[in-house]
Design a protein around this motif. Sequence first.
Motif, PDB file in Angstrom:
ATOM      1  N   ALA A  30       0.799  -1.121  -0.013  1.00  0.00           N
ATOM      2  CA  ALA A  30       0.064   0.106  -0.142  1.00  0.00           C
ATOM      3  C   ALA A  30       0.786   1.396  -0.132  1.00  0.00           C
ATOM      4  CB  ALA A  30      -1.015  -0.031   0.951  1.00  0.00           C
ATOM      5  N   HIS A  31       2.102   1.179   0.665  1.00  0.00           N
ATOM      6  CA  HIS A  31       2.672   2.556   0.436  1.00  0.00           C
ATOM      7  C   HIS A  31       3.501   2.532  -0.912  1.00  0.00           C
ATOM      8  CE1 HIS A  31       7.075   4.187   1.334  1.00  0.00           C
ATOM      9  NE2 HIS A  31       6.041   4.914   2.194  1.00  0.00           N
ATOM     10  N   GLU A  32       3.784   1.600  -1.629  1.00  0.00           N
ATOM     11  CA  GLU A  32       4.446   1.612  -2.968  1.00  0.00           C
ATOM     12  C   GLU A  32       3.278   2.260  -3.983  1.00  0.00           C
ATOM     13  OE1 GLU A  32       5.295  -2.375  -3.753  1.00  0.00           O
ATOM     14  OE2 GLU A  32       7.089  -2.204  -2.322  1.00  0.00           O
ATOM     15  N   ALA A  33       1.921   2.203  -3.551  1.00  0.00           N
ATOM     16  CA  ALA A  33       0.798   2.435  -4.427  1.00  0.00           C
ATOM     17  C   ALA A  33      -0.095   3.463  -3.831  1.00  0.00           C
ATOM     18  CB  ALA A  33       0.105   1.494  -4.942  1.00  0.00           C
ATOM     19  N   ARG A  34      -0.503   4.476  -4.614  1.00  0.00           N
ATOM     20  CA  ARG A  34      -1.617   5.539  -4.141  1.00  0.00           C
ATOM     21  C   ARG A  34      -2.720   4.592  -3.528  1.00  0.00           C
ATOM     22  NH1 ARG A  34      -5.924   8.150  -5.004  1.00  0.00           N
ATOM     23  NH2 ARG A  34      -6.533   7.473  -7.134  1.00  0.00           N
ATOM     24  N   ARG A  35      -3.253   3.758  -4.288  1.00  0.00           N
ATOM     25  CA  ARG A  35      -4.289   2.702  -3.548  1.00  0.00           C
ATOM     26  C   ARG A  35      -4.100   1.365  -4.338  1.00  0.00           C
ATOM     27  NH1 ARG A  35     -10.378   4.175  -5.143  1.00  0.00           N
ATOM     28  NH2 ARG A  35     -10.135   3.619  -7.735  1.00  0.00           N
ATOM     29  N   VAL A  36      -4.491   0.384  -3.578  1.00  0.00           N
ATOM     30  CA  VAL A  36      -4.148  -1.005  -4.062  1.00  0.00           C
ATOM     31  C   VAL A  36      -5.625  -1.918  -3.920  1.00  0.00           C
ATOM     32  CG1 VAL A  36      -3.418  -1.893  -1.793  1.00  0.00           C
ATOM     33  CG2 VAL A  36      -2.550  -2.831  -4.197  1.00  0.00           C
ATOM     34  N   GLU A  37      -5.723  -2.458  -5.053  1.00  0.00           N
ATOM     35  CA  GLU A  37      -7.004  -3.463  -5.018  1.00  0.00           C
ATOM     36  C   GLU A  37      -6.755  -4.804  -4.301  1.00  0.00           C
ATOM     37  OE1 GLU A  37     -10.158  -5.596  -6.724  1.00  0.00           O
ATOM     38  OE2 GLU A  37      -8.244  -6.234  -7.284  1.00  0.00           O
ATOM     39  N   PHE A  38      -7.765  -5.066  -3.961  1.00  0.00           N
ATOM     40  CA  PHE A  38      -7.918  -6.286  -2.943  1.00  0.00           C
ATOM     41  C   PHE A  38      -7.378  -7.616  -3.860  1.00  0.00           C
ATOM     42  CE2 PHE A  38     -10.211 -10.118  -1.259  1.00  0.00           C
ATOM     43  CZ  PHE A  38     -10.040  -9.934  -0.125  1.00  0.00           C
ATOM     44  N   LEU A  56      -6.774  -7.364   6.817  1.00  0.00           N
ATOM     45  CA  LEU A  56      -7.141  -6.033   6.409  1.00  0.00           C
ATOM     46  C   LEU A  56      -8.110  -5.226   7.457  1.00  0.00           C
ATOM     47  CD1 LEU A  56      -8.364  -6.294   2.717  1.00  0.00           C
ATOM     48  CD2 LEU A  56      -6.143  -5.152   3.823  1.00  0.00           C
ATOM     49  N   GLY A  57      -9.157  -5.957   8.304  1.00  0.00           N
ATOM     50  CA  GLY A  57      -9.957  -5.734   9.391  1.00  0.00           C
ATOM     51  C   GLY A  57      -9.051  -5.229  10.429  1.00  0.00           C
ATOM     52  N   VAL A  58      -8.004  -5.962  10.815  1.00  0.00           N
ATOM     53  CA  VAL A  58      -6.904  -5.820  12.017  1.00  0.00           C
ATOM     54  C   VAL A  58      -6.441  -4.384  11.599  1.00  0.00           C
ATOM     55  CG1 VAL A  58      -4.882  -5.991  13.283  1.00  0.00           C
ATOM     56  CG2 VAL A  58      -6.472  -7.977  12.695  1.00  0.00           C
ATOM     57  N   LEU A  59      -5.794  -4.205  10.318  1.00  0.00           N
ATOM     58  CA  LEU A  59      -5.127  -2.908   9.999  1.00  0.00           C
ATOM     59  C   LEU A  59      -6.158  -1.678  10.017  1.00  0.00           C
ATOM     60  CD1 LEU A  59      -2.841  -4.204   7.200  1.00  0.00           C
ATOM     61  CD2 LEU A  59      -2.228  -3.427   9.457  1.00  0.00           C
ATOM     62  N   GLU A  66      -7.352   2.624   5.110  1.00  0.00           N
ATOM     63  CA  GLU A  66      -8.626   2.690   4.841  1.00  0.00           C
ATOM     64  C   GLU A  66      -9.156   1.946   3.772  1.00  0.00           C
ATOM     65  OE1 GLU A  66      -9.001   6.735   3.429  1.00  0.00           O
ATOM     66  OE2 GLU A  66      -8.890   7.585   5.536  1.00  0.00           O
ATOM     67  N   VAL A  67     -10.212   1.339   3.945  1.00  0.00           N
ATOM     68  CA  VAL A  67     -10.706   0.354   2.898  1.00  0.00           C
ATOM     69  C   VAL A  67     -12.074   1.080   2.205  1.00  0.00           C
ATOM     70  CG1 VAL A  67     -12.063  -1.750   2.569  1.00  0.00           C
ATOM     71  CG2 VAL A  67     -10.192  -1.565   4.434  1.00  0.00           C
ATOM     72  N   GLU A  68     -11.901   1.089   0.907  1.00  0.00           N
ATOM     73  CA  GLU A  68     -13.054   1.617   0.091  1.00  0.00           C
ATOM     74  C   GLU A  68     -13.638   0.740  -0.754  1.00  0.00           C
ATOM     75  OE1 GLU A  68     -13.155   4.774  -3.852  1.00  0.00           O
ATOM     76  OE2 GLU A  68     -11.428   4.471  -2.594  1.00  0.00           O
ATOM     77  N   LYS A  69     -14.987   0.546  -0.935  1.00  0.00           N
ATOM     78  CA  LYS A  69     -15.613  -0.349  -1.615  1.00  0.00           C
ATOM     79  C   LYS A  69     -16.345   0.430  -2.770  1.00  0.00           C
ATOM     80  CE  LYS A  69     -16.057  -3.992   2.023  1.00  0.00           C
ATOM     81  NZ  LYS A  69     -15.571  -5.106   1.296  1.00  0.00           N
ATOM     82  N   GLY A  70     -16.225  -0.154  -3.820  1.00  0.00           N
ATOM     83  CA  GLY A  70     -17.150   0.504  -4.918  1.00  0.00           C
ATOM     84  C   GLY A  70     -17.366  -0.389  -6.321  1.00  0.00           C
ATOM     85  N   TYR A  71     -17.273   0.207  -7.135  1.00  0.00           N
ATOM     86  CA  TYR A  71     -17.645  -0.744  -8.731  1.00  0.00           C
ATOM     87  C   TYR A  71     -16.648  -0.291  -9.677  1.00  0.00           C
ATOM     88  CZ  TYR A  71     -21.893  -2.691  -6.392  1.00  0.00           C
ATOM     89  OH  TYR A  71     -22.740  -3.401  -5.729  1.00  0.00           O
ATOM     90  N   GLU A  72     -16.226  -1.084 -10.282  1.00  0.00           N
ATOM     91  CA  GLU A  72     -15.230  -0.946 -11.501  1.00  0.00           C
ATOM     92  C   GLU A  72     -16.259  -1.644 -12.632  1.00  0.00           C
ATOM     93  OE1 GLU A  72     -11.457  -2.443 -12.844  1.00  0.00           O
ATOM     94  OE2 GLU A  72     -10.955  -0.732 -11.822  1.00  0.00           O
ATOM     95  N   GLY A  73     -17.045  -0.793 -13.353  1.00  0.00           N
ATOM     96  CA  GLY A  73     -17.929  -1.365 -14.121  1.00  0.00           C
ATOM     97  C   GLY A  73     -19.078  -1.951 -13.555  1.00  0.00           C
ATOM     98  N   ARG A  75     -18.692  -4.964 -11.953  1.00  0.00           N
ATOM     99  CA  ARG A  75     -17.997  -5.689 -10.797  1.00  0.00           C
ATOM    100  C   ARG A  75     -17.543  -5.055  -9.444  1.00  0.00           C
ATOM    101  NH1 ARG A  75     -14.215 -10.119 -13.041  1.00  0.00           N
ATOM    102  NH2 ARG A  75     -14.309 -10.504 -10.956  1.00  0.00           N
ATOM    103  N   GLY A  76     -17.989  -5.431  -8.229  1.00  0.00           N
ATOM    104  CA  GLY A  76     -17.668  -4.802  -7.058  1.00  0.00           C
ATOM    105  C   GLY A  76     -16.164  -4.894  -6.922  1.00  0.00           C
ATOM    106  N   ARG A  77     -15.552  -3.864  -6.108  1.00  0.00           N
ATOM    107  CA  ARG A  77     -13.954  -3.941  -6.086  1.00  0.00           C
ATOM    108  C   ARG A  77     -13.990  -3.445  -4.829  1.00  0.00           C
ATOM    109  NH1 ARG A  77     -12.429  -7.039  -9.677  1.00  0.00           N
ATOM    110  NH2 ARG A  77     -12.204  -6.156 -11.855  1.00  0.00           N
ATOM    111  N   THR A  78     -12.736  -3.588  -3.920  1.00  0.00           N
ATOM    112  CA  THR A  78     -12.257  -3.109  -2.609  1.00  0.00           C
ATOM    113  C   THR A  78     -10.879  -2.666  -2.770  1.00  0.00           C
ATOM    114  OG1 THR A  78     -13.574  -4.751  -1.554  1.00  0.00           O
ATOM    115  CG2 THR A  78     -11.946  -3.735  -0.538  1.00  0.00           C
ATOM    116  N   TRP A  79     -10.805  -1.141  -2.476  1.00  0.00           N
ATOM    117  CA  TRP A  79      -9.511  -0.624  -2.663  1.00  0.00           C
ATOM    118  C   TRP A  79      -8.842  -0.255  -1.303  1.00  0.00           C
ATOM    119  CZ3 TRP A  79     -13.444   0.888  -5.856  1.00  0.00           C
ATOM    120  CH2 TRP A  79     -13.233   0.479  -7.260  1.00  0.00           C
ATOM    121  N   ILE A  80      -7.667  -0.615  -1.214  1.00  0.00           N
ATOM    122  CA  ILE A  80      -6.902  -0.138   0.307  1.00  0.00           C
ATOM    123  C   ILE A  80      -5.833   1.063   0.121  1.00  0.00           C
ATOM    124  CG2 ILE A  80      -5.404  -1.256   1.960  1.00  0.00           C
ATOM    125  CD1 ILE A  80      -7.517  -3.639  -0.105  1.00  0.00           C
ATOM    126  N   THR A  81      -6.109   1.975   0.996  1.00  0.00           N
ATOM    127  CA  THR A  81      -5.060   3.139   1.005  1.00  0.00           C
ATOM    128  C   THR A  81      -4.491   3.028   2.315  1.00  0.00           C
ATOM    129  OG1 THR A  81      -6.568   4.193  -0.406  1.00  0.00           O
ATOM    130  CG2 THR A  81      -5.076   5.525   0.653  1.00  0.00           C
TER     131      THR A  81
END
Length: 109
Positions: A30-38, A56-59, A66-73, A75-81
Amino acid sequence: MTAETEPSHPVTGLDDVVHQRVRLGILTIAHEARRVEFGYLRGQLQLTAGNLSQHLGVLETAGLIEVEKGYEGKRGRTWITLTAAGRTALAEEIGRLKLLIARVETTDQ
């Protein structure tokens, strides 16, 4: 030096939340990327979805990501920042690990 004046061993400062192998991997990626996909994290760390979710829950509870849930098209996606606290915790952990490495390297002569 006496036990009272001797600085504590670097291992005493390791954070159990951060130091655990999988969680350290999550924070590092997550440090290497702005946000990373699950799915990317799951593949890189070779984890099941359930196992990754637990870590992820522990962190997230610790305020390190931060965990962000959304859609890409459709498909449900989860991103971590990484949060500011997460960046700080990771930097402190790496600093402690460097101190440990330095101790080993100076005694291996």
